[in-house]
Design a protein around this motif. Structure first.
Motif, PDB file in Angstrom:
ATOM      1  N   ALA A 115       0.830  -1.207   0.000  1.00 39.36           N
ATOM      2  CA  ALA A 115       0.000   0.000   0.000  1.00 39.36           C
ATOM      3  C   ALA A 115       0.865   1.258   0.000  1.00 39.36           C
ATOM      4  O   ALA A 115       0.565   2.244  -0.684  1.00 39.36           O
ATOM      5  CB  ALA A 115      -0.931  -0.012   1.212  1.00 39.36           C
ATOM      6  N   ILE A 152       2.342   1.870  -3.474  1.00 40.72           N
ATOM      7  CA  ILE A 152       1.316   2.318  -4.412  1.00 40.72           C
ATOM      8  C   ILE A 152       0.912   3.764  -4.117  1.00 40.72           C
ATOM      9  O   ILE A 152       0.697   4.559  -5.042  1.00 40.72           O
ATOM     10  CB  ILE A 152       0.124   1.349  -4.388  1.00 40.72           C
ATOM     11  CG1 ILE A 152       0.512   0.083  -5.160  1.00 40.72           C
ATOM     12  CG2 ILE A 152      -1.135   1.989  -4.969  1.00 40.72           C
ATOM     13  CD1 ILE A 152      -0.510  -1.013  -5.137  1.00 40.72           C
ATOM     14  N   HIS A 153       0.836   4.143  -2.855  1.00 40.91           N
ATOM     15  CA  HIS A 153       0.545   5.539  -2.519  1.00 40.91           C
ATOM     16  C   HIS A 153       1.639   6.467  -3.066  1.00 40.91           C
ATOM     17  O   HIS A 153       1.340   7.522  -3.640  1.00 40.91           O
ATOM     18  CB  HIS A 153       0.434   5.709  -0.996  1.00 40.91           C
ATOM     19  CG  HIS A 153      -0.930   5.429  -0.444  1.00 40.91           C
ATOM     20  ND1 HIS A 153      -1.418   4.147  -0.289  1.00 40.91           N
ATOM     21  CD2 HIS A 153      -1.916   6.253  -0.002  1.00 40.91           C
ATOM     22  CE1 HIS A 153      -2.639   4.197   0.222  1.00 40.91           C
ATOM     23  NE2 HIS A 153      -2.956   5.466   0.401  1.00 40.91           N
ATOM     24  N   ASP A 182       1.469   6.584  -6.896  1.00 41.31           N
ATOM     25  CA  ASP A 182       0.292   7.342  -7.312  1.00 41.31           C
ATOM     26  C   ASP A 182       0.567   8.849  -7.236  1.00 41.31           C
ATOM     27  O   ASP A 182       0.180   9.614  -8.121  1.00 41.31           O
ATOM     28  CB  ASP A 182      -0.899   6.968  -6.429  1.00 41.31           C
ATOM     29  CG  ASP A 182      -2.149   7.766  -6.746  1.00 41.31           C
ATOM     30  OD1 ASP A 182      -2.936   7.331  -7.603  1.00 41.31           O
ATOM     31  OD2 ASP A 182      -2.336   8.850  -6.142  1.00 41.31           O
ATOM     32  N   LEU A 232      -3.938   4.438  -7.254  1.00 40.98           N
ATOM     33  CA  LEU A 232      -4.667   4.043  -6.045  1.00 40.98           C
ATOM     34  C   LEU A 232      -6.043   3.495  -6.398  1.00 40.98           C
ATOM     35  O   LEU A 232      -6.474   2.461  -5.874  1.00 40.98           O
ATOM     36  CB  LEU A 232      -4.812   5.245  -5.097  1.00 40.98           C
ATOM     37  CG  LEU A 232      -3.681   5.491  -4.104  1.00 40.98           C
ATOM     38  CD1 LEU A 232      -3.915   6.800  -3.367  1.00 40.98           C
ATOM     39  CD2 LEU A 232      -3.575   4.341  -3.116  1.00 40.98           C
ATOM     40  N   GLU A 233      -6.721   4.190  -7.295  1.00 42.86           N
ATOM     41  CA  GLU A 233      -8.061   3.743  -7.691  1.00 42.86           C
ATOM     42  C   GLU A 233      -7.988   2.460  -8.512  1.00 42.86           C
ATOM     43  O   GLU A 233      -8.757   1.520  -8.283  1.00 42.86           O
ATOM     44  CB  GLU A 233      -8.750   4.845  -8.495  1.00 42.86           C
ATOM     45  CG  GLU A 233     -10.179   4.499  -8.904  1.00 42.86           C
ATOM     46  CD  GLU A 233     -10.842   5.617  -9.660  1.00 42.86           C
ATOM     47  OE1 GLU A 233     -12.000   5.441 -10.102  1.00 42.86           O
ATOM     48  OE2 GLU A 233     -10.219   6.692  -9.829  1.00 42.86           O
ATOM     49  N   SER A 273      -5.742   0.124  -8.518  1.00 43.57           N
ATOM     50  CA  SER A 273      -5.314  -1.024  -7.727  1.00 43.57           C
ATOM     51  C   SER A 273      -6.313  -1.414  -6.646  1.00 43.57           C
ATOM     52  O   SER A 273      -6.169  -2.462  -6.023  1.00 43.57           O
ATOM     53  CB  SER A 273      -3.963  -0.723  -7.070  1.00 43.57           C
ATOM     54  OG  SER A 273      -4.105   0.292  -6.088  1.00 43.57           O
ATOM     55  N   CYS A 302      -6.578  -0.165  -3.760  1.00 45.49           N
ATOM     56  CA  CYS A 302      -5.779  -0.278  -2.536  1.00 45.49           C
ATOM     57  C   CYS A 302      -6.677  -0.199  -1.306  1.00 45.49           C
ATOM     58  O   CYS A 302      -7.399   0.788  -1.125  1.00 45.49           O
ATOM     59  CB  CYS A 302      -4.743   0.834  -2.498  1.00 45.49           C
ATOM     60  SG  CYS A 302      -3.671   0.772  -1.045  1.00 45.49           S
TER      61      CYS A 302
END
Length: 402
Positions: free
Chosen positions: A274, A277-278, A281, A289-290, A292, A294
């Motif tokens: 997470a 990915i943050h 993003d 974020l959207e 995936s 998450c």
């Protein structure tokens, strides 16, 4: 301008956050620092390509643009040489019945990026069966490959302790690392690591470009490796290309995000996934974020210092890692655990100590004196201490639920 601000400006150039207002305030010395960081972290070819595609709306000094253009050309030429060397090694190992899967840039450059020149590699990483790695090492040595540097351990000892065998250099000058693990053992790296899945991931590897191509991990396994390598093994010290890799990997239709997140939760690395990915993003791939889905929201304060980790001075990574490891021991185990960790390092436990059968020409006492001096010099710099502190804080956050 402060080095932390220059890092954030450079990071903005690889994604949608290039700041033209800051660009106008940069002095020649600032641009020199930016170019130095871009070269150290292999960003110049990627930045040149983005400029040529009109993806960067920042006015750069002419000499900087020309350096990045030259770097892109050199990267393209080197990519061709690395591709040939990779095919040659694949042929040698395949002839002996040894399966090998190309890792990270050795796969991404040709299967994810618009052009291989945009994904420079320092070396070629190959994953192979644990029980055949030393045999593969011997095959390449017999084919004219040379060990890059004297090693503190024999290949057989590395098999037990390390992530990869001592690096080899081909007759054409291409560096190879033969991996039997995709991430480090906790005992070696100094902080907790998720359970290794390397051999299962190798069993699932196949040729993404057809039966004549070089094997690579499955898209989902590549994504898992990206998380473990960037966040858990390296604490983001591997550079911003990890974000670009993730952005391209996340576009694969083969990734089933609910299954990925279930796997992350079961493996105990969902926080790290997470977090990566943050960060990606925000700096590189808006919308990730959207896409995936998450499931874990993370306050931006957690990753506010990540740009300093991504663009830290690579020559000081060992010092930062050692300092962060000791700080982590102090925070979780108290003084006794910290003293034990320091004593272990002084004894050379589980890493770096030359053995009687190794190839190192440096005594342990000499190695210890050299590393102590290097660390003391590095930690005298405020920025290095700040990066070490941020690394330690990030590690504490990752392990907060353990």
């Amino acid at each position: 301008m402060k080095i932390s601000d220059l890092r954030r400006f450079l990071l903005g150039l690889i994604g949608p956050r290039a700041d033209a207002q800051i660009a106008h305030r940069l002095e020649p010395d600032d641009w020199l620092q930016i170019d130095t960081m871009a070269a150290q972290h292999r960003l110049q070819p990627r930045l040149h390509a983005r400029i040529e595609r009109g993806e960067v709306e920042v006015e750069l000094p002419h000499e900087i643009r020309e350096r990045w253009r030259a770097s892109h050309r050199a990267s393209g030429i080197r990519a061709l040489a690395m591709r040939k060397a990779l095919h040659d090694v694949q042929s040698k190992l395949g002839g002996a019945g040894i399966k090998a899967a190309a890792l990270k840039g050795a796969s991404h450059a040709w299967h994810l990026y618009p052009a291989a020149a945009e994904r420079p590699m320092r070396d070629v990483d190959l994953l192979m069966p644990y029980d055949r790695a030393v045999e593969a090492f011997s095959i390449l040595r017999a084919s004219g490959f040379e060990q890059e540097d004297p090693s503190p351990r024999t290949p057989e000892e590395s098999l037990l302790h390390d992530k990869h065998l001592p690096p080899l250099v081909s007759p054409q000058g291409i560096r190879f690392e033969l991996h039997m693990r995709l991430w480090e053992r906790s005992e070696a790296i100094g902080w907790p690591m998720p359970e290794d899945e390397s051999q299962a991931m190798l069993a699932r590897a196949g040729a993404p470009g057809g039966h004549t191509d070089i094997a690579a991990l499955s898209p989902e396994d590549q994504l898992v490796h990206a998380v473990i390598h960037a966040v858990y093994s390296n604490r983001f010290n591997g550079g911003p290309l990890a974000l670009v890799d993730l952005a391209y990997l996340a576009k694969s239709d083969a990734i089933e995000w609910p299954r990925f997140w279930a796997r992350a939760a079961a493996g105990g690395w969902d926080r790290g996934a997470a977090l990566l990915i943050h960060v990606a993003d925000h700096w590189c791939a808006p919308g990730l974020l959207e896409t995936s889905r998450c499931p874990l929201p993370i306050d931006p304060s957690v990753w506010a210092g990540v740009p300093d980790l991504l663009l830290q001075d690579l020559s000081e990574r060992k010092t930062v890692g050692a300092a962060a490891s000791i700080a982590g021991k102090l925070g979780t185990g108290g003084a006794s655990a910290t003293l034990a960790a320091i004593a272990g390092r002084l004894r050379g436990s589980d890493r770096a100590r030359p053995s009687d059968g190794g190839e190192s020409d440096e005594s342990f006492a000499g190695w210890l004196a050299r590393r102590t001096g290097e660390s003391a010099k590095a930690l005298a710099r405020p920025d290095t201490r700040a990066v070490a502190r941020t690394t330690s804080e990030l590690g504490a956050w990752l392990n907060a639920d353990k």
